[in-house]
Write a protein that holds these residues in place. Sequence first.
Motif, mmCIF file in Angstrom:
data_model
loop_
_atom_site.group_PDB
_atom_site.id
_atom_site.type_symbol
_atom_site.label_atom_id
_atom_site.label_comp_id
_atom_site.label_asym_id
_atom_site.label_seq_id
_atom_site.Cartn_x
_atom_site.Cartn_y
_atom_site.Cartn_z
ATOM 1 N N TRP A 149 9.421 -4.620 -2.244
ATOM 2 C CA TRP A 149 9.181 -5.084 -1.056
ATOM 3 C C TRP A 149 9.362 -4.062 -0.139
ATOM 4 C CZ3 TRP A 149 11.386 -6.966 3.150
ATOM 5 C CH2 TRP A 149 11.027 -8.070 4.266
ATOM 6 N N GLU A 150 10.838 -4.089 -0.086
ATOM 7 C CA GLU A 150 11.547 -2.946 0.719
ATOM 8 C C GLU A 150 11.147 -1.763 1.023
ATOM 9 O OE1 GLU A 150 15.777 -3.995 -0.509
ATOM 10 O OE2 GLU A 150 16.095 -5.524 0.271
ATOM 11 N N GLU A 151 11.101 -0.429 -0.423
ATOM 12 C CA GLU A 151 10.401 0.079 -0.147
ATOM 13 C C GLU A 151 8.921 0.769 0.377
ATOM 14 O OE1 GLU A 151 8.871 3.622 -3.479
ATOM 15 O OE2 GLU A 151 9.388 1.759 -4.536
ATOM 16 N N LEU A 152 8.100 -0.310 0.127
ATOM 17 C CA LEU A 152 6.946 -0.579 0.643
ATOM 18 C C LEU A 152 7.073 -0.524 2.262
ATOM 19 C CD1 LEU A 152 4.937 -2.592 -1.918
ATOM 20 C CD2 LEU A 152 4.319 -0.313 -1.630
ATOM 21 N N MET A 153 8.043 -1.669 3.003
ATOM 22 C CA MET A 153 8.160 -1.578 4.186
ATOM 23 C C MET A 153 8.645 -0.736 4.877
ATOM 24 S SD MET A 153 7.078 -4.532 4.682
ATOM 25 C CE MET A 153 7.074 -5.279 6.096
ATOM 26 N N ASP A 154 9.709 -0.184 4.286
ATOM 27 C CA ASP A 154 10.406 1.485 4.955
ATOM 28 C C ASP A 154 8.901 2.201 4.992
ATOM 29 O OD1 ASP A 154 12.680 -0.421 4.774
ATOM 30 O OD2 ASP A 154 13.061 0.955 3.304
ATOM 31 N N MET A 155 8.511 2.228 4.317
ATOM 32 C CA MET A 155 7.385 3.383 3.612
ATOM 33 C C MET A 155 6.075 3.223 5.519
ATOM 34 S SD MET A 155 6.171 4.062 0.193
ATOM 35 C CE MET A 155 5.467 5.696 0.764
ATOM 36 N N ILE A 156 5.944 2.213 5.845
ATOM 37 C CA ILE A 156 5.340 1.476 6.312
ATOM 38 C C ILE A 156 5.549 1.359 7.551
ATOM 39 C CG2 ILE A 156 3.634 -0.546 7.720
ATOM 40 C CD1 ILE A 156 3.957 -2.201 4.944
ATOM 41 N N ALA A 157 7.378 1.209 8.230
ATOM 42 C CA ALA A 157 8.435 1.336 8.815
ATOM 43 C C ALA A 157 8.258 3.162 10.067
ATOM 44 C CB ALA A 157 9.371 0.857 9.161
ATOM 45 N N LEU A 158 8.441 3.661 8.642
ATOM 46 C CA LEU A 158 8.594 5.447 9.027
ATOM 47 C C LEU A 158 7.223 5.986 9.768
ATOM 48 C CD1 LEU A 158 11.301 6.185 5.691
ATOM 49 C CD2 LEU A 158 11.236 6.340 8.547
ATOM 50 N N GLY A 159 5.867 5.139 9.664
ATOM 51 C CA GLY A 159 4.557 5.705 9.743
ATOM 52 C C GLY A 159 4.012 6.271 8.465
ATOM 53 N N GLN A 160 4.513 5.973 7.456
ATOM 54 C CA GLN A 160 4.382 6.246 5.505
ATOM 55 C C GLN A 160 2.779 5.618 5.373
ATOM 56 O OE1 GLN A 160 7.040 7.252 3.691
ATOM 57 N NE2 GLN A 160 8.397 8.970 5.419
ATOM 58 N N VAL A 161 1.819 5.108 5.941
ATOM 59 C CA VAL A 161 1.624 3.818 5.047
ATOM 60 C C VAL A 161 0.157 4.714 4.960
ATOM 61 C CG1 VAL A 161 -0.157 3.504 7.270
ATOM 62 C CG2 VAL A 161 0.152 1.765 5.913
ATOM 63 N N SER A 162 -0.419 5.640 5.153
ATOM 64 C CA SER A 162 -1.102 6.471 4.150
ATOM 65 C C SER A 162 -1.003 7.349 2.981
ATOM 66 C CB SER A 162 -1.782 7.867 5.132
ATOM 67 O OG SER A 162 -0.841 8.781 5.928
ATOM 68 N N GLN A 163 0.459 7.219 2.736
ATOM 69 C CA GLN A 163 1.042 8.108 2.020
ATOM 70 C C GLN A 163 0.851 6.749 0.967
ATOM 71 O OE1 GLN A 163 4.518 10.791 2.198
ATOM 72 N NE2 GLN A 163 4.110 10.995 4.716
ATOM 73 N N ILE A 164 0.872 5.917 0.961
ATOM 74 C CA ILE A 164 1.392 4.372 -0.293
ATOM 75 C C ILE A 164 0.336 4.329 -0.601
ATOM 76 C CG2 ILE A 164 1.361 2.000 -0.364
ATOM 77 C CD1 ILE A 164 2.859 2.068 2.339
ATOM 78 N N THR A 165 0.382 4.856 -2.402
ATOM 79 C CA THR A 165 -0.657 4.849 -3.522
ATOM 80 C C THR A 165 -1.030 3.291 -4.229
ATOM 81 O OG1 THR A 165 -0.156 5.470 -4.907
ATOM 82 C CG2 THR A 165 -0.562 6.853 -2.956
ATOM 83 N N ALA A 166 -1.831 3.163 -5.223
ATOM 84 C CA ALA A 166 -1.067 1.569 -6.318
ATOM 85 C C ALA A 166 -0.598 2.165 -6.805
ATOM 86 C CB ALA A 166 -2.570 1.577 -6.446
ATOM 87 N N LYS A 167 -0.173 3.479 -6.860
ATOM 88 C CA LYS A 167 1.309 3.500 -7.744
ATOM 89 C C LYS A 167 2.818 3.377 -7.064
ATOM 90 C CE LYS A 167 -1.549 7.143 -10.853
ATOM 91 N NZ LYS A 167 -1.087 8.005 -11.575
ATOM 92 N N THR A 168 2.480 3.391 -5.916
ATOM 93 C CA THR A 168 3.833 2.837 -5.094
ATOM 94 C C THR A 168 4.695 1.635 -5.346
ATOM 95 O OG1 THR A 168 3.073 4.516 -3.516
ATOM 96 C CG2 THR A 168 4.505 3.272 -3.172
ATOM 97 N N GLY A 169 5.813 1.608 -5.913
ATOM 98 C CA GLY A 169 6.005 -0.176 -6.124
ATOM 99 C C GLY A 169 5.950 -0.069 -7.756
ATOM 100 N N GLN A 170 7.111 -0.743 -8.489
ATOM 101 C CA GLN A 170 7.277 -1.257 -10.173
ATOM 102 C C GLN A 170 6.130 -2.858 -10.308
ATOM 103 O OE1 GLN A 170 10.793 -2.184 -11.971
ATOM 104 N NE2 GLN A 170 10.133 -2.100 -13.754
ATOM 105 N N TYR A 171 6.433 -3.617 -9.758
ATOM 106 C CA TYR A 171 5.382 -4.315 -9.890
ATOM 107 C C TYR A 171 4.601 -4.789 -8.904
ATOM 108 C CZ TYR A 171 8.147 -5.269 -13.419
ATOM 109 O OH TYR A 171 9.540 -5.394 -15.210
ATOM 110 N N LEU A 172 4.873 -4.827 -6.993
ATOM 111 C CA LEU A 172 4.522 -4.719 -5.870
ATOM 112 C C LEU A 172 3.653 -3.946 -5.316
ATOM 113 C CD1 LEU A 172 4.029 -7.431 -4.076
ATOM 114 C CD2 LEU A 172 5.918 -7.174 -3.205
ATOM 115 N N GLN A 173 2.395 -4.177 -5.147
ATOM 116 C CA GLN A 173 1.735 -2.454 -4.501
ATOM 117 C C GLN A 173 1.410 -2.851 -3.485
ATOM 118 O OE1 GLN A 173 -2.737 -2.989 -6.897
ATOM 119 N NE2 GLN A 173 -1.097 -1.709 -7.496
ATOM 120 N N ILE A 174 0.566 -1.914 -2.313
ATOM 121 C CA ILE A 174 0.296 -2.431 -1.683
ATOM 122 C C ILE A 174 -1.343 -1.543 -1.973
ATOM 123 C CG2 ILE A 174 -0.470 -1.743 1.025
ATOM 124 C CD1 ILE A 174 2.470 -2.408 1.619
ATOM 125 N N ARG A 175 -2.209 -2.199 -1.091
ATOM 126 C CA ARG A 175 -4.091 -1.252 -1.564
ATOM 127 C C ARG A 175 -4.678 -2.175 -0.213
ATOM 128 N NH1 ARG A 175 -4.669 -4.219 -6.055
ATOM 129 N NH2 ARG A 175 -7.110 -4.504 -5.851
#
Length: 229
Positions: A159-185
């Motif tokens: 969650w912290e990794e994904l939220m950091d990416m959102i905060a840094l404007g990297q939402v478009s770089q988040i893929t289904a493989k980001t995160g070990q157990y929790l993902q954003i799609r």
Amino acid sequence: MQVSPPTKPIAPQTESELMQRAGQIAGLNLAQLAHLAGVAVPEKLDRDKGWTGQLLEWHLGATAGSKPVPDFEHIGIELKTIPVDRTGTPLETTYVCVAPLTGIAGQTWQQCPVRVKLNRVLWVPILAERGITIAERIVGYPILWSPTKAQDQALQQDWEELMDMIALGQVSQITAKTGQYLQIRPKAANSRVRTQGIGSSGQQIQTLPRGFYLKKAFTLDILRQAMAG
């Protein structure tokens, strides 16, 4: 003579009452549950993805509806149906909640909607492998679960990794493989739906709505632990 629709069961007042209800519908198929609730079984779930969950919510007396609180608000339990094959392996990821793309400053893991939703979960497996019609899908035995310390820490890290990416404007770089157990799609009715997000320079952008999902490896661990216990 007009037949009045069935009365929805009242909300369970205790965990044991909820588990008793869930145990009573285990082994029934969705056609039987739909008949008891006075609703028709859809031919496809393409446009009714939440139909199975809503059917079980009706039978079990869930009260939350679309509010961002656990389905059984009074006793703090979230309901999650999970389609599985005959070996008990999850067939798809599990939707948790909407992922916020703006206004996220100050959010912490302990208070975030993901943690609130997953604090106490009633998992109901549904035998739903390919070749079984929607009507013939069978409700499995319920599992009442809370994350272990290790599971909670792993989810927090994702969650912290994904939220950091959102905060840094990297939402478009988040893929289904980001995160070990929790993902954003992406989670939208179609690709034309847009919501506000944060761009790489901190500017507001238009992007697809996103949702948090649990990966199949995580829910498989939960089901295996329950069967082993």
